[in-house]
Scaffold this motif. Structure first.
Motif, mmCIF file in Angstrom:
data_model
loop_
_atom_site.group_PDB
_atom_site.id
_atom_site.type_symbol
_atom_site.label_atom_id
_atom_site.label_comp_id
_atom_site.label_asym_id
_atom_site.label_seq_id
_atom_site.Cartn_x
_atom_site.Cartn_y
_atom_site.Cartn_z
ATOM 1 N N THR A 34 0.774 -1.271 0.011
ATOM 2 C CA THR A 34 -0.057 0.094 -0.057
ATOM 3 C C THR A 34 0.751 1.479 -0.037
ATOM 4 N N LEU A 35 1.786 1.310 0.880
ATOM 5 C CA LEU A 35 2.801 2.340 1.007
ATOM 6 C C LEU A 35 3.634 2.543 -0.368
ATOM 7 N N ASP A 36 3.812 1.579 -0.929
ATOM 8 C CA ASP A 36 4.489 1.626 -2.405
ATOM 9 C C ASP A 36 3.603 2.493 -3.322
ATOM 10 N N HIS A 37 2.323 2.396 -3.428
ATOM 11 C CA HIS A 37 1.363 3.105 -4.203
ATOM 12 C C HIS A 37 1.356 4.340 -3.757
ATOM 13 N N LEU A 38 1.266 4.804 -2.300
ATOM 14 C CA LEU A 38 1.093 6.024 -1.934
ATOM 15 C C LEU A 38 2.319 6.778 -2.129
ATOM 16 N N SER A 39 3.406 6.194 -2.262
ATOM 17 C CA SER A 39 4.759 6.952 -2.573
ATOM 18 C C SER A 39 4.985 6.826 -3.975
ATOM 19 N N ASP A 40 4.262 6.617 -4.834
ATOM 20 C CA ASP A 40 4.523 6.323 -6.252
ATOM 21 C C ASP A 40 5.774 5.563 -6.484
ATOM 22 N N GLY A 41 5.905 4.730 -5.717
ATOM 23 C CA GLY A 41 6.927 3.559 -6.024
ATOM 24 C C GLY A 41 8.421 4.168 -5.572
ATOM 25 N N ARG A 42 8.342 5.048 -4.686
ATOM 26 C CA ARG A 42 9.789 5.623 -3.765
ATOM 27 C C ARG A 42 10.198 4.644 -2.671
ATOM 28 N N LEU A 43 9.607 3.377 -2.304
ATOM 29 C CA LEU A 43 9.869 2.601 -1.171
ATOM 30 C C LEU A 43 10.926 1.873 -1.374
ATOM 31 N N GLU A 44 11.760 1.759 -0.357
ATOM 32 C CA GLU A 44 12.688 0.598 -0.326
ATOM 33 C C GLU A 44 12.889 0.027 0.739
ATOM 34 N N GLN A 69 5.895 -1.430 -7.440
ATOM 35 C CA GLN A 69 7.214 -1.768 -7.880
ATOM 36 C C GLN A 69 7.240 -3.359 -8.156
ATOM 37 N N GLN A 70 7.833 -3.780 -9.302
ATOM 38 C CA GLN A 70 7.737 -5.255 -9.503
ATOM 39 C C GLN A 70 9.402 -5.693 -9.929
#
Length: 367
Positions: free
Chosen positions: A97-107, A170-171
Motif C-alpha cells: 500500500t505504501l509503495d503505491h502512496l509513495s509512487d514507487g519510492r519505497l525501499e 514496483q515489480q
C-alpha cells in the motif's frame, strides 16, 4: 555515492538541555526532518522500527505514509523492518500500500531486530529469531512477486493459493539486508542477490569490514557477478563546521552526554573520548575535508556506494543541525558523489541499474 538521512525516532530528553518533547511534537519533527532532507538534496530518508523505550518507531509504514504525502522525490527507506517479529502477509499488505502512496519510492531494509522488550511483546526468542527472519523474508518476497501463493512454514498458518491486495506498484521492490553482527543476515542477502546495509555504528570499522568481505565471498559462492554486489554503511554521528575545532567543541557535549547515559544504564562504551571515536569509529565530526577523507578511508575497507547520516538534531540546536546538513550538501556530498561511483537508485518502470564498473565503462571512465 548516495546519501540517506535515517532516524530511529528516539524519544528522550535533549542530551544538552534536558527538554523532553511530547510524543506528538517528536513525531512531527521526524516528518519535518524528512521534508528538510528532500529540500537539501538527500537521496533517501529512513525510519527505523523498534518496539521498546526510548523509541517511538513501532509503525514505520504509518510514519512513512505521512512523509510520502509531504515529499515528492526522496526515496523512502525502512531502517530496519523487523521481519522476525512481523507476520509477513501483514507486512506485505502495509508496504505494498505504501509503495503505491509513495509512487514507487519505497525501499526496504530488513533485519531481525533486537532488544528483550520487543521479543517479549512478540514472543520471539534468541533461538528462533534468525529462522523467523529467513522464513518471513522468503514468504514476503514471494508475496511481492506472485499473484497467488501456496506456502507452509513454522511460524504462521499455511497459505493455499492465497491472494494479497493491493498488488504492489514496483515489480519487484528492492530489499536491503541490515547487518550489525551476524553472518546469517549477510548470507541471506548474498543468497538472493540483494544489497547489504552495514550498521557500522557501535564498534570500530574492522568487524563490519569483515562481514562485508564475507558478503562478497558468499555473493560469488551463490553464482552472482561480483560487480553487481551493492553495499551501504551507516555512521555513528554527524556534525560538520568550517573548522575541525568548531565541529569538535560543538559536538563534544553531545558525545559526553552519550557516555553518561551509557554509564547510567550499565553499558561499557567502546570509545571513551570523542577524539577516540573520531579516530576509530564511523562518527563524522570535523571540517568538510576531514569528513571527505574519513569517508574515503572506510570506503577503502567497505566498497560501499550508499551511506547514512543521522537525521535528528541529537542535542544540536535547530540552527546548528540545519547548518551542518547544509554544509554537508554544499561541500562534502558533491565531492563524494564525484569521487565514489554509485549506481542510480531505481525508479518505478526503470530497468535495473548497471554496476558502477559497467556504467563507467560505458562512458569511457575508470571506477
Amino acid at each position: 555515492m548516495k546519501f540517506l538521512a535515517i532516524t530511529l525516532i528516539v524519544h528522550g530528553p535533549n542530551p544538552i538541555t534536558g527538554e523532553l518533547k511530547s510524543t506528538n511534537a517528536r513525531l512531527r519533527e521526524v516528518v519535518e526532518n524528512a521534508v528538510l532532507a528532500e529540500e537539501l538534496g538527500f537521496d533517501g530518508y529512513g525510519v527505523g522500527e523498534r518496539h521498546e523505550r526510548p523509541f517511538i518507531s513501532s509503525s514505520p509504514p504509518v510514519v512513512l505514509s505521512h512523509i510520502a504525502a509531504r515529499t515528492s522525490t526522496i526515496k523512502l527507506f525502512t531502517a530496519v523492518t523487523t521481519l522476525s517479529l512481523l507476520d509477513p502477509v501483514r507486512a506485505y499488505e502495509d508496504y505494498a500500500t505504501l509503495d503505491h502512496l509513495s509512487d514507487g519510492r519505497l525501499e526496504l531494509i530488513i533485519g531481525k531486530g533486537n532488544g528483550t522488550a520487543q521479543a517479549q511483546l512478540f514472543h520471539v526468542t534468541a533461538e528462533d529469531q534468525w529462522d523467523r527472519n529467513r522464513e518471513g523474508y522468503e514468504l514476503f518476497r514471494r508475496l511481492w512477486r506472485e499473484d497467488k501463493v501456496t506456502w507452509s512454514g513454522r511460524f504462521r498458518p499455511s497459505l493455499d493459493e492465497a491472494e494479497t491486495w493491493p498488488r504492489p506498484l514496483q515489480q519487484p521492490i528492492r530489499v536491503w539486508h541490515g547487518s550489525a553482527t551476524s553472518r546469517e543476515s549477510v548470507d541471506l542477502a548474498a543468497q538472493y542477490g540483494d544489497p547489504l546495509f552495514s550498521a557500522n555504528v557501535s564498534n570500530p570499522i574492522e568487524p563490519y569490514a569483515e562481514l562485508i568481505r564475507h558478503y562478497r565471498e558468499r555473493w560469488e559462492f551463490y553464482g552472482h557477478d561480483p560487480a553487481d554486489a551493492l553495499v551501504g554503511a551507516g555512521s555513528a554521528g554527524f556534525y560538520t563546521a568550517r573548522t575541525s575545532q568548531e565541529a569538535i567543541e560543538t559536538y563534544r557535549p553531545i558525545f559526553n552526554a552519550r557516555l553518561e547515559l551509557f554509564r547510567k544504564v550499565g553499558v561499557t562504551p567502546v570509545f571513551h573520548t570523542l577524539e577516540d571515536a573520531i579516530e576509530r569509529s564511523s562518527i563524522l565530526v570535523g571540517s568538510p575535508q576531514q569528513i571527505i577523507d574519513k569517508v574515503h578511508r572506510y570506503h577503502a575497507a567497505f566498497g560501499h556506494e550508499v551511506m547514512h547520516l543521522q537525521a535528528d538534531a541529537d542535542g544540536l540546536t535547530d540552527k546548528q543541525h540545519r547548518a551542518g546538513l547544509e554544509l554537508f550538501q554544499a561541500e562534502i556530498a558533491p565531492v563524494l558523489r564525484r569521487e565514489i561511483p554509485s549506481r542510480p537508485f531505481p525508479r518505478h518502470g526503470d530497468p535495473r541499474p548497471a554496476s558502477p564498473r559497467s556504467a563507467n565503462a560505458q562512458h569511457g571512465r575508470q571506477p
